[in-house]
Scaffold this motif. Structure first.
Motif, PDB file in Angstrom:
ATOM      1  N   GLU A   1     -30.697  18.086  -9.756  1.00 53.60           N
ATOM      2  CA  GLU A   1     -30.389  19.487  -9.420  1.00 53.60           C
ATOM      3  C   GLU A   1     -29.838  19.533  -8.000  1.00 53.60           C
ATOM      4  O   GLU A   1     -30.438  18.962  -7.092  1.00 53.60           O
ATOM      5  CB  GLU A   1     -31.665  20.323  -9.536  1.00 53.60           C
ATOM      6  CG  GLU A   1     -31.576  21.731  -9.025  1.00 53.60           C
ATOM      7  CD  GLU A   1     -30.600  22.600  -9.809  1.00 53.60           C
ATOM      8  OE1 GLU A   1     -29.664  23.130  -9.167  1.00 53.60           O
ATOM      9  OE2 GLU A   1     -30.769  22.759 -11.020  1.00 53.60           O
TER      10      GLU A   1
ATOM     11  N   SER B   1     -34.764  22.823  -7.017  1.00 50.59           N
ATOM     12  CA  SER B   1     -35.267  21.467  -7.222  1.00 50.59           C
ATOM     13  C   SER B   1     -36.689  21.332  -6.688  1.00 50.59           C
ATOM     14  O   SER B   1     -37.568  20.770  -7.352  1.00 50.59           O
ATOM     15  CB  SER B   1     -34.343  20.463  -6.532  1.00 50.59           C
ATOM     16  OG  SER B   1     -34.825  19.154  -6.684  1.00 50.59           O
TER      17      SER B   1
ATOM     18  N   THR C   1     -36.342  13.110  -7.626  1.00 47.91           N
ATOM     19  CA  THR C   1     -35.246  14.079  -7.612  1.00 47.91           C
ATOM     20  C   THR C   1     -33.952  13.417  -7.160  1.00 47.91           C
ATOM     21  O   THR C   1     -33.964  12.476  -6.368  1.00 47.91           O
ATOM     22  CB  THR C   1     -35.537  15.280  -6.685  1.00 47.91           C
ATOM     23  OG1 THR C   1     -35.742  14.800  -5.358  1.00 47.91           O
ATOM     24  CG2 THR C   1     -36.745  16.062  -7.160  1.00 47.91           C
TER      25      THR C   1
ATOM     26  N   SER D   1     -29.762  14.817  -6.278  1.00 49.46           N
ATOM     27  CA  SER D   1     -28.938  16.015  -6.109  1.00 49.46           C
ATOM     28  C   SER D   1     -27.499  15.824  -6.570  1.00 49.46           C
ATOM     29  O   SER D   1     -26.712  16.762  -6.536  1.00 49.46           O
ATOM     30  CB  SER D   1     -28.951  16.454  -4.647  1.00 49.46           C
ATOM     31  OG  SER D   1     -28.438  15.425  -3.835  1.00 49.46           O
TER      32      SER D   1
ATOM     33  N   ASP E   1     -29.207  19.505 -14.303  1.00 55.14           N
ATOM     34  CA  ASP E   1     -28.374  20.702 -14.154  1.00 55.14           C
ATOM     35  C   ASP E   1     -26.977  20.353 -14.656  1.00 55.14           C
ATOM     36  O   ASP E   1     -26.452  19.276 -14.344  1.00 55.14           O
ATOM     37  CB  ASP E   1     -28.332  21.122 -12.684  1.00 55.14           C
ATOM     38  CG  ASP E   1     -27.597  22.427 -12.453  1.00 55.14           C
ATOM     39  OD1 ASP E   1     -27.374  23.185 -13.420  1.00 55.14           O
ATOM     40  OD2 ASP E   1     -27.249  22.703 -11.293  1.00 55.14           O
TER      41      ASP E   1
ATOM     42  N   LEU F   1     -23.180  20.328 -11.283  1.00 61.60           N
ATOM     43  CA  LEU F   1     -23.581  19.778  -9.989  1.00 61.60           C
ATOM     44  C   LEU F   1     -22.412  19.896  -9.028  1.00 61.60           C
ATOM     45  O   LEU F   1     -21.257  19.908  -9.446  1.00 61.60           O
ATOM     46  CB  LEU F   1     -23.985  18.309 -10.138  1.00 61.60           C
ATOM     47  CG  LEU F   1     -25.174  18.044 -11.054  1.00 61.60           C
ATOM     48  CD1 LEU F   1     -25.307  16.559 -11.315  1.00 61.60           C
ATOM     49  CD2 LEU F   1     -26.440  18.603 -10.440  1.00 61.60           C
TER      50      LEU F   1
ATOM     51  N   LYS G   1     -30.384  28.911 -17.759  1.00 62.51           N
ATOM     52  CA  LYS G   1     -31.191  29.387 -16.636  1.00 62.51           C
ATOM     53  C   LYS G   1     -31.259  30.897 -16.692  1.00 62.51           C
ATOM     54  O   LYS G   1     -30.311  31.517 -17.164  1.00 62.51           O
ATOM     55  CB  LYS G   1     -30.566  28.969 -15.297  1.00 62.51           C
ATOM     56  CG  LYS G   1     -30.671  27.508 -14.990  1.00 62.51           C
ATOM     57  CD  LYS G   1     -30.013  27.229 -13.657  1.00 62.51           C
ATOM     58  CE  LYS G   1     -30.063  25.765 -13.284  1.00 62.51           C
ATOM     59  NZ  LYS G   1     -29.373  25.496 -12.021  1.00 62.51           N
TER      60      LYS G   1
END
Length: 179
Positions: free
Chosen positions: A12, A18, A34, A36, A57, A60, A107
């Protein structure tokens, strides 16, 4: 839900979201990593991490979450991957599932929604088939998303392929944003 701890990977690019997901899953007893971006994910996988579950996600910064799904499935075909998106469309849902995602959620989705998605088994053949035809707006929206996936979410290139001005496409995306 199972009681065994999972090594969960969250991909995420929104640091606040996140962090919220991470804390929520850690409170439930999961180990959480995690990333990104696709590059961060590649580095984690190169370090030898072997997550059993992943939350990815779709959009990104700089890349598509679909590339992350593909990378994760190549690393472990049994991994359960849930794709989250604020830009839900049939085209991206189909591609995510084809690439190996376990489920696809729009979402905002809560930790409970994600846990439930991980626990769902095979599809449900008893789901009622709608009789209402798609509207012109829905068809347009799905076509836009299909082109966005094809162009790896490059708005300028997608606008060119759609035959519209880049700002017009950006405005349409902002109007339909689900987050």
């Amino acid at each position: 839900m199972t009681d065994e701890p999972r090594l969960l990977l969250i991909v995420e690019d929104d640091p606040a979201f996140s962090r919220t997901l991470r804390r929520s899953f850690e409170r439930r007893g999961h180990q959480v990593l995690t990333a990104s971006s696709l590059e961060t994910l590649q580095a984690l996988m190169a370090e030898g991490h072997k997550p059993t579950h992943a939350v990815v996600d779709l959009k990104l910064d700089g890349s598509s979450g679909l590339a992350c799904v593909q990378l994760l499935k190549a690393a472990d075909a049994r991994m359960r991957i849930v794709v989250l998106t604020g830009f839900a469309s049939i085209a991206t849902a189909v591609e995510a599932i084809k690439l190996g995602a376990w489920d696809y959620l729009a979402k905002p989705s809560s930790t409970d929604d994600i846990e439930a998605a991980f626990e769902r088994g095979a599809g449900d053949a008893q789901v009622p088939v709608g009789t209402r035809p798609s509207s012109i707006k829905t068809l347009e929206w799905e076509h836009i998303h299909q082109v966005l996936v094809e162009t790896e979410f490059n708005i300028s290139e997608a606008a060119r392929r759609l035959g519209m001005h880049r700002r017009t496409l950006a405005r349409k995306l902002e109007k339909r944003r689900l987050v």
